[in-house]
Design a protein around this motif. Sequence first.
Motif, PDB file in Angstrom:
ATOM      1  N   GLU A  37       0.830  -1.205   0.000  1.00 52.53           N
ATOM      2  CA  GLU A  37       0.000   0.000   0.000  1.00 52.53           C
ATOM      3  C   GLU A  37       0.864   1.255   0.000  1.00 52.53           C
ATOM      4  O   GLU A  37       0.358   2.366   0.160  1.00 52.53           O
ATOM      5  CB  GLU A  37      -0.903   0.019   1.244  1.00 52.53           C
ATOM      6  CG  GLU A  37      -0.212   0.340   2.559  1.00 52.53           C
ATOM      7  CD  GLU A  37       0.620  -0.790   3.151  1.00 52.53           C
ATOM      8  OE1 GLU A  37       1.162  -0.629   4.249  1.00 52.53           O
ATOM      9  OE2 GLU A  37       0.737  -1.850   2.503  1.00 52.53           O
ATOM     10  N   LYS A  38       2.163   1.082  -0.211  1.00 50.08           N
ATOM     11  CA  LYS A  38       3.098   2.188  -0.003  1.00 50.08           C
ATOM     12  C   LYS A  38       2.877   3.360  -0.955  1.00 50.08           C
ATOM     13  O   LYS A  38       3.217   4.495  -0.621  1.00 50.08           O
ATOM     14  CB  LYS A  38       4.540   1.677  -0.095  1.00 50.08           C
ATOM     15  CG  LYS A  38       4.928   0.800   1.098  1.00 50.08           C
ATOM     16  CD  LYS A  38       6.379   0.386   1.055  1.00 50.08           C
ATOM     17  CE  LYS A  38       6.734  -0.441   2.281  1.00 50.08           C
ATOM     18  NZ  LYS A  38       8.146  -0.885   2.267  1.00 50.08           N
ATOM     19  N   PHE A  39       2.312   3.116  -2.136  1.00 47.41           N
ATOM     20  CA  PHE A  39       2.099   4.233  -3.055  1.00 47.41           C
ATOM     21  C   PHE A  39       0.611   4.572  -3.205  1.00 47.41           C
ATOM     22  O   PHE A  39       0.227   5.283  -4.126  1.00 47.41           O
ATOM     23  CB  PHE A  39       2.717   3.952  -4.438  1.00 47.41           C
ATOM     24  CG  PHE A  39       2.232   2.693  -5.107  1.00 47.41           C
ATOM     25  CD1 PHE A  39       1.091   2.709  -5.890  1.00 47.41           C
ATOM     26  CD2 PHE A  39       2.922   1.507  -4.965  1.00 47.41           C
ATOM     27  CE1 PHE A  39       0.635   1.568  -6.525  1.00 47.41           C
ATOM     28  CE2 PHE A  39       2.477   0.346  -5.601  1.00 47.41           C
ATOM     29  CZ  PHE A  39       1.338   0.376  -6.377  1.00 47.41           C
ATOM     30  N   PHE A  40      -0.205   4.088  -2.281  1.00 44.80           N
ATOM     31  CA  PHE A  40      -1.649   4.328  -2.355  1.00 44.80           C
ATOM     32  C   PHE A  40      -1.973   5.815  -2.264  1.00 44.80           C
ATOM     33  O   PHE A  40      -2.650   6.376  -3.136  1.00 44.80           O
ATOM     34  CB  PHE A  40      -2.361   3.568  -1.232  1.00 44.80           C
ATOM     35  CG  PHE A  40      -3.853   3.742  -1.208  1.00 44.80           C
ATOM     36  CD1 PHE A  40      -4.677   2.994  -2.029  1.00 44.80           C
ATOM     37  CD2 PHE A  40      -4.444   4.669  -0.349  1.00 44.80           C
ATOM     38  CE1 PHE A  40      -6.059   3.149  -2.007  1.00 44.80           C
ATOM     39  CE2 PHE A  40      -5.825   4.834  -0.311  1.00 44.80           C
ATOM     40  CZ  PHE A  40      -6.623   4.073  -1.145  1.00 44.80           C
ATOM     41  N   ASP A  41      -1.510   6.469  -1.206  1.00 41.34           N
ATOM     42  CA  ASP A  41      -1.812   7.887  -1.027  1.00 41.34           C
ATOM     43  C   ASP A  41      -1.141   8.740  -2.099  1.00 41.34           C
ATOM     44  O   ASP A  41      -1.718   9.735  -2.563  1.00 41.34           O
ATOM     45  CB  ASP A  41      -1.369   8.353   0.361  1.00 41.34           C
ATOM     46  CG  ASP A  41      -2.237   7.784   1.471  1.00 41.34           C
ATOM     47  OD1 ASP A  41      -3.472   7.791   1.314  1.00 41.34           O
ATOM     48  OD2 ASP A  41      -1.692   7.332   2.492  1.00 41.34           O
ATOM     49  N   LEU A  42       0.058   8.365  -2.490  1.00 39.58           N
ATOM     50  CA  LEU A  42       0.752   9.100  -3.546  1.00 39.58           C
ATOM     51  C   LEU A  42      -0.024   9.007  -4.856  1.00 39.58           C
ATOM     52  O   LEU A  42      -0.113   9.985  -5.609  1.00 39.58           O
ATOM     53  CB  LEU A  42       2.166   8.547  -3.737  1.00 39.58           C
ATOM     54  CG  LEU A  42       3.029   9.255  -4.779  1.00 39.58           C
ATOM     55  CD1 LEU A  42       3.257  10.711  -4.397  1.00 39.58           C
ATOM     56  CD2 LEU A  42       4.377   8.530  -4.935  1.00 39.58           C
ATOM     57  N   ALA A  43      -0.614   7.848  -5.116  1.00 39.53           N
ATOM     58  CA  ALA A  43      -1.413   7.666  -6.332  1.00 39.53           C
ATOM     59  C   ALA A  43      -2.635   8.580  -6.324  1.00 39.53           C
ATOM     60  O   ALA A  43      -2.983   9.195  -7.342  1.00 39.53           O
ATOM     61  CB  ALA A  43      -1.850   6.207  -6.463  1.00 39.53           C
ATOM     62  N   GLY A  44      -3.301   8.689  -5.172  1.00 40.52           N
ATOM     63  CA  GLY A  44      -4.465   9.558  -5.074  1.00 40.52           C
ATOM     64  C   GLY A  44      -4.103  11.016  -5.315  1.00 40.52           C
ATOM     65  O   GLY A  44      -4.743  11.712  -6.111  1.00 40.52           O
ATOM     66  N   SER A  45      -3.065  11.482  -4.653  1.00 42.51           N
ATOM     67  CA  SER A  45      -2.642  12.876  -4.813  1.00 42.51           C
ATOM     68  C   SER A  45      -2.175  13.156  -6.235  1.00 42.51           C
ATOM     69  O   SER A  45      -2.454  14.222  -6.800  1.00 42.51           O
ATOM     70  CB  SER A  45      -1.516  13.190  -3.823  1.00 42.51           C
ATOM     71  OG  SER A  45      -1.957  13.037  -2.491  1.00 42.51           O
ATOM     72  N   SER A  46      -1.478  12.194  -6.828  1.00 39.36           N
ATOM     73  CA  SER A  46      -0.993  12.368  -8.199  1.00 39.36           C
ATOM     74  C   SER A  46      -2.144  12.432  -9.194  1.00 39.36           C
ATOM     75  O   SER A  46      -2.065  13.144 -10.201  1.00 39.36           O
ATOM     76  CB  SER A  46      -0.041  11.222  -8.566  1.00 39.36           C
ATOM     77  OG  SER A  46       1.096  11.219  -7.731  1.00 39.36           O
ATOM     78  N   THR A  47      -3.231  11.702  -8.910  1.00 37.09           N
ATOM     79  CA  THR A  47      -4.395  11.750  -9.793  1.00 37.09           C
ATOM     80  C   THR A  47      -5.060  13.121  -9.732  1.00 37.09           C
ATOM     81  O   THR A  47      -5.509  13.653 -10.750  1.00 37.09           O
ATOM     82  CB  THR A  47      -5.402  10.649  -9.428  1.00 37.09           C
ATOM     83  OG1 THR A  47      -4.741   9.375  -9.385  1.00 37.09           O
ATOM     84  CG2 THR A  47      -6.521  10.575 -10.459  1.00 37.09           C
ATOM     85  N   PHE A  48      -5.142  13.698  -8.541  1.00 32.47           N
ATOM     86  CA  PHE A  48      -5.630  15.075  -8.415  1.00 32.47           C
ATOM     87  C   PHE A  48      -4.801  16.001  -9.300  1.00 32.47           C
ATOM     88  O   PHE A  48      -5.331  16.822 -10.051  1.00 32.47           O
ATOM     89  CB  PHE A  48      -5.506  15.550  -6.961  1.00 32.47           C
ATOM     90  CG  PHE A  48      -6.670  15.221  -6.087  1.00 32.47           C
ATOM     91  CD1 PHE A  48      -7.789  16.044  -6.053  1.00 32.47           C
ATOM     92  CD2 PHE A  48      -6.650  14.099  -5.277  1.00 32.47           C
ATOM     93  CE1 PHE A  48      -8.861  15.757  -5.217  1.00 32.47           C
ATOM     94  CE2 PHE A  48      -7.715  13.798  -4.440  1.00 32.47           C
ATOM     95  CZ  PHE A  48      -8.825  14.627  -4.418  1.00 32.47           C
ATOM     96  N   LEU A  49      -3.498  15.871  -9.188  1.00 29.90           N
ATOM     97  CA  LEU A  49      -2.578  16.736  -9.923  1.00 29.90           C
ATOM     98  C   LEU A  49      -2.721  16.533 -11.426  1.00 29.90           C
ATOM     99  O   LEU A  49      -2.778  17.497 -12.204  1.00 29.90           O
ATOM    100  CB  LEU A  49      -1.145  16.428  -9.480  1.00 29.90           C
ATOM    101  CG  LEU A  49      -0.047  17.390  -9.911  1.00 29.90           C
ATOM    102  CD1 LEU A  49      -0.284  18.768  -9.317  1.00 29.90           C
ATOM    103  CD2 LEU A  49       1.309  16.854  -9.470  1.00 29.90           C
ATOM    104  N   PHE A  50      -2.815  15.276 -11.841  1.00 26.90           N
ATOM    105  CA  PHE A  50      -2.906  14.952 -13.262  1.00 26.90           C
ATOM    106  C   PHE A  50      -4.200  15.467 -13.875  1.00 26.90           C
ATOM    107  O   PHE A  50      -4.190  16.102 -14.943  1.00 26.90           O
ATOM    108  CB  PHE A  50      -2.788  13.443 -13.461  1.00 26.90           C
ATOM    109  CG  PHE A  50      -2.922  13.009 -14.891  1.00 26.90           C
ATOM    110  CD1 PHE A  50      -1.898  13.239 -15.792  1.00 26.90           C
ATOM    111  CD2 PHE A  50      -4.072  12.375 -15.333  1.00 26.90           C
ATOM    112  CE1 PHE A  50      -2.017  12.848 -17.121  1.00 26.90           C
ATOM    113  CE2 PHE A  50      -4.204  11.980 -16.659  1.00 26.90           C
ATOM    114  CZ  PHE A  50      -3.168  12.218 -17.554  1.00 26.90           C
TER     115      PHE A  50
END
Length: 266
Positions: A37-50
């Motif tokens: 789950e290490k990149f779970f939160d990073l994935a969410g934030s990156s989707t906002f940015l994208f």
Amino acid sequence: MGNVLSAAPQRPLLTTAAIDFAIQWALWSVAAFFKTEKFFDLAGSSTFLFLTGLTLRWRQKNSQVYLRQLIQSGCVSIWALRLGTFLFRRVLHEGSDSRFNKVRGSPGLFWIYWTVQGVWVWSTLLPTLILNASDKDEALTWRDNLGWLLWLTGFVLEVVADYQKSQFRADPANKGKWISSGLWSLCRHPNYLGEILMWSGLFLPASSVMSGQQYWSVISPMLVIYLLTRVSGIPILERQGLKRWGHLAEYKKYRQNTASLVPYIW
């Protein structure tokens, strides 16, 4: 997909929703395979940015980008960059996220978490998506200024609260203790208060160009409030706190004398 990313689609809201879930489900397959789950939160934030950047690009292809859209998108992007990197560094440092202890080994349950994240991303970002898709260029008013002031207040609250908690945890003398100093002496979840203020604030500038059913995007701050106060935020941390320190008189006193979310009120 390349054409969709480069040219503005006829239905930008549906297109961004499809892209959002495609990202979450693709990354879920990777996370489920490696049971991480290490990149779970990073994935969410990156989707906002994208998605924010993508809708601005579509605007640029169609016509000019307006000041309100630039400021609003800047607020979202600053938040996403800051929170995403903060949470990613934290999970790398701690080695795991306790929220996923019972699901990382179950692909089906893990998929639900990633899908809920997709719903959270798109629903929370909805007012900004509507704003970036709009051709209206209304003059800035007090509503815009109030919204961005609320965002700034919430952003500062969240950054300071996260910093204070990180510094507290970094001190070996505080191992196994709860933080009750700084902003955490005013309420037990100041970072969540900041999050709520930010997304509530960002609805106001976006609403300046809305009409009709678009006002239903008020679900954005309402969903943030609901998730943080009833689902994945405060309830989980409160249960963990009671499990670890509920037997201690000092912790009981802290809970009794300190507001949960809004200082001196609730």
